[in-house]
Design an enzyme around this catalytic site. Structure first.
Site, short mmCIF file in Angstrom:
data_model
loop_
_atom_site.label_atom_id
_atom_site.label_comp_id
_atom_site.label_asym_id
_atom_site.label_seq_id
_atom_site.Cartn_x
_atom_site.Cartn_y
_atom_site.Cartn_z
N ARG A 123 0.84 -1.18 0.00
CA ARG A 123 0.00 0.00 0.00
C ARG A 123 0.88 1.24 0.00
NH1 ARG A 123 -5.04 1.79 -1.23
NH2 ARG A 123 -6.06 2.95 0.44
N THR A 182 -8.98 0.64 -9.65
CA THR A 182 -8.43 -0.51 -9.05
C THR A 182 -8.68 -1.68 -9.99
OG1 THR A 182 -9.04 0.51 -7.02
CG2 THR A 182 -8.67 -1.87 -6.95
N THR A 205 -4.02 -0.75 -7.44
CA THR A 205 -4.74 0.47 -7.80
C THR A 205 -3.86 1.71 -7.83
OG1 THR A 205 -6.71 1.77 -7.22
CG2 THR A 205 -5.35 1.06 -5.39
N ASN A 251 -5.92 4.32 -7.22
CA ASN A 251 -7.15 4.87 -6.65
C ASN A 251 -8.10 5.22 -7.79
OD1 ASN A 251 -9.01 5.46 -4.76
ND2 ASN A 251 -8.28 7.52 -4.33
N SER A 285 -7.71 1.12 3.30
CA SER A 285 -8.19 0.65 2.00
C SER A 285 -9.42 -0.24 2.19
CB SER A 285 -7.08 -0.17 1.34
OG SER A 285 -7.55 -0.78 0.17
N SER A 286 -10.17 -0.41 1.11
CA SER A 286 -11.28 -1.38 1.11
C SER A 286 -10.93 -2.61 0.27
CB SER A 286 -12.54 -0.74 0.52
OG SER A 286 -12.90 0.37 1.28
N GLY A 341 -13.64 -1.12 -6.96
CA GLY A 341 -14.95 -0.51 -6.67
C GLY A 341 -14.99 0.32 -5.40
O1 DON Z 1 -7.93 1.23 -1.56
C1 DON Z 1 -9.10 1.52 -1.78
O2 DON Z 1 -10.03 1.12 -1.12
C2 DON Z 1 -9.40 2.40 -3.00
N1 DON Z 1 -8.28 3.23 -3.29
C3 DON Z 1 -9.78 1.53 -4.14
C4 DON Z 1 -10.15 2.32 -5.37
C5 DON Z 1 -11.00 1.59 -6.32
O3 DON Z 1 -11.41 0.48 -6.09
C6 DON Z 1 -11.38 2.32 -7.55
N2 DON Z 1 -11.94 1.40 -8.52
N3 DON Z 1 -12.92 1.28 -9.02
#
Ligand code: DON
Length: 568
Positions: free
Chosen positions: A94, A378, A396, A398, A449-450, A470
């Site tokens: 990350r 992502t 990702t 982001n 993060s998710s 997502g």
């Molecule tokens: O780490 C995270 O949760 C976000 N930066 C993820 C971004 C993401 O999934 C965008 N995609 N659709």
């Protein structure tokens, strides 16, 4: 929020245009990823005798070439590994806040959170982790050399690949949006001479950068000319990142989180992702419920999931952050007694308003600790090799194309991951997620993060390998695919393509994708006290499942972003 709505519409347009690629079956190796070229890169490495980790590194570098929206050198991600011999590991690469970052760096003089600074330009970028993450993966579990696994990506960058309809449309969008970023428009939009579907896209600068990494490893990226160019481009676009920030970046090996759901073992990503913890705690809350006579996407099923999601996301807002900077009560939140306590106020007929659902408080935490005394844009791709080693990777920048800052002369984009921090307590980020102290900005800290790379096992053997992009919806997308397979006995492709819905505590509504909820079900849910809102299709769950009939693997790409799968 404006930016995200536009992104969602772009994704929706692409997905309507393509028929889904069907699931594929193989016994020696399977790769499911955003595009065909990246799948092929992984298969090439598997056929050369590499294992799933070698292949995952090859896919990751290939995506950095073919999928500039999300694949990256200037971003970060998580890799979850389960080896057939029982070893498992999570690799955290990350991004990290630079030393110059401050808690209030995204606040205007008025005290309001800036709408743009955490999204576009140098201030939005965290110190990138991907190159260090790939090296750590190879050093720990790889069997082939860096030289070999990076070959497909270098070839794709140097010789080019055919631009797909989706990529051409996306690059057209970038050309309109990135007016203030000339290097980005030069590299990805040929200064306005836009790529058309079928054109060959060669990236000479990126090929040179990849070769440098291939030769020198981490030093080829975190030191020397590339590092100097990163520092300069961040500074010229309004941010601060030092050579020291880059030199000191480290990918980290972390113990994966473990849970159990109806006899299946769940392995998922620990903090600084909130994904694994929220996923396992939601499964724990669902486990006492039976779905045997509950229709799929009936009001009762949607209500149960929405209530569970609300509670897990409320806890996420207070308790999740970088574990090296904030003490996350992981064992407590993962425990079954906690899930029971959390669901005490659950009403199977009526929605709890989010304003009455509070994050776990200190005294409840103490109660659970006491109970525990008795006993813890992502993109996602999945790979399984001939030995049954499984790798699940989410990576990702982001948002699509991250901060829009391309490092001059080196051909890669920097992330805008700083927006995943909580810029101000209680103020939502671009995914509408609220955070507090646990996820406040601090130098050297990783933003929450998710991303939820996950591996579900049965009888000690990988059974389901999955994850998704997502933003906030990643965790509930992964939850629903697992739920569809285990509780509704769907085939993998059905489970992946099935319409989805999402609740994240705040805003207090069930957001649902196209055709996810019928009008009469919507009326029933409203009568139970739920608010609902329709949104564009989201997520790209690229998953692999063990095939019970012949013992091989089925790979199912998500139709939503025209993903691909290859098996042999
Ligand atoms: O780490 C995270 O949760 C976000 N930066 C993820 C971004 C993401 O999934 C965008 N995609 N659709």
């Amino acid at each position: 929020m404006k930016i995200l709505i536009r992104i969602a519409v772009t994704v929706l347009v692409f997905q309507q245009l393509f028929a889904a690629q069907p699931a594929v079956y193989g016994t020696h190796g399977v790769v499911v990823a955003h595009d065909r070229e990246s799948c092929d890169a992984g298969i090439e490495i598997l056929k050369a005798g590499g294992n799933a980790v070698d292949a995952a590194v090859a896919v990751s570098y290939a995506l950095a070439v073919t999928y500039p929206q999300a694949g990256n050198l200037g971003g970060g991600g998580f890799m979850l590994i389960q080896m057939a011999d029982g070893r498992s590991m999570a690799i955290d690469y990350r991004e990290m806040a630079p030393e110059g970052a401050t808690r209030d760096m995204f606040l205007e003089d008025s005290g309001k959170v800036s709408e743009t600074k955490s999204i576009r330009g140098g201030l939005a970028s965290g110190v990138p982790g991907t190159v260090a993450g790939m090296q750590l993966a190879l050093d720990t579990y790889g069997t082939l050399s860096r030289k070999r696994v990076m070959k497909p990506a270098i070839r794709l960058a140097a010789k080019g690949f055919h631009v797909s309809y989706g990529l051409a449309s996306s690059l057209n969008w970038l050309n309109r949006e990135a007016v203030a970023f000339p290097e980005t428009r030069r590299i990805f939009c040929r200064d306005g001479d836009l790529y058309q579907p079928g054109d060959r896209f060669k990236q000479a600068d990126l090929a040179r950068t990849l070769k440098r990494i291939q030769k020198q490893g981490n030093a080829g990226f975190y030191r020397g000319e590339v590092a100097e160019a990163v520092v300069q481009s961040i500074s010229e676009t309004g941010g601060h990142m030092s050579l020291d920030d880059l030199r000191s970046y480290k990918a980290v090996l972390r113990e994966p989180l473990r849970g159990e759901y109806r006899g299946y073992s769940i392995l998922s990503m620990p903090p600084p992702s909130s994904g694994g913890l929220a996923l396992i705690s939601m499964l724990n809350m669902l486990e006492p419920m039976s779905f045997d006579s509950v229709g799929w996407h009936s009001a009762d099923q949607i209500h149960s999931l929405a209530e569970v999601e609300k509670r897990a996301y409320a806890d996420r807002s207070s308790w999740l952050g970088d574990p090296d900077h904030f003490e996350v009560p992981v064992a407590e939140l993962l425990s079954k007694p906690y899930a029971k306590l959390r669901m005490m106020d659950y009403d199977s007929t009526y929605a709890s308003p989010s304003d009455s659902v509070y994050p776990l408080n200190d005294s409840e935490l103490a109660t659970i600790r006491a109970l525990q005394g008795e006993s813890e844009e992502t993109t996602h791709f999945s790979v399984v090799d001939q030995w049954g080693n499984a790798v699940s990777v989410t990576t990702t920048l982001n948002h699509p194309y991250g901060s829009f800052v391309t490092v001059p002369g080196f051909g890669f984009l920097m992330n805008n991951e700083m927006d995943d921090f909580s810029a101000k307590p209680g103020v939502p980020n671009s995914y509408g997620l609220i955070g507090g102290e646990a996820n406040a900005i601090e130098p050297g800290k990783r933003m929450l993060s998710s991303m939820t790379p996950t591996i579900v096992s049965r009888d000690g053997k990988a059974f389901l390998v999955l994850g998704s992009p997502g933003g906030a919806t990643i965790i509930t997308s992964v939850l629903q695919v697992i739920h569809n397979v285990i509780d509704y006995d769907m085939s993998l492709q059905e489970a992946v393509n099935a319409p989805r819905f999402h609740h994240q505590w705040k805003p207090d509504d069930i957001q649902y994708g196209p055709r996810a909820i019928s009008t009469d079900t919507e009326l029933r849910l409203q009568a139970m006290g739920h608010e609902l809102s329709l949104r564009a299709a989201y997520g790209e769950v690229n998953a692999i499942m063990l095939d019970d009939r012949f013992g091989g693997w089925i790979a199912a790409p998500d139709y939503r972003r025209a993903a691909q799968a290859v098996a042999y």
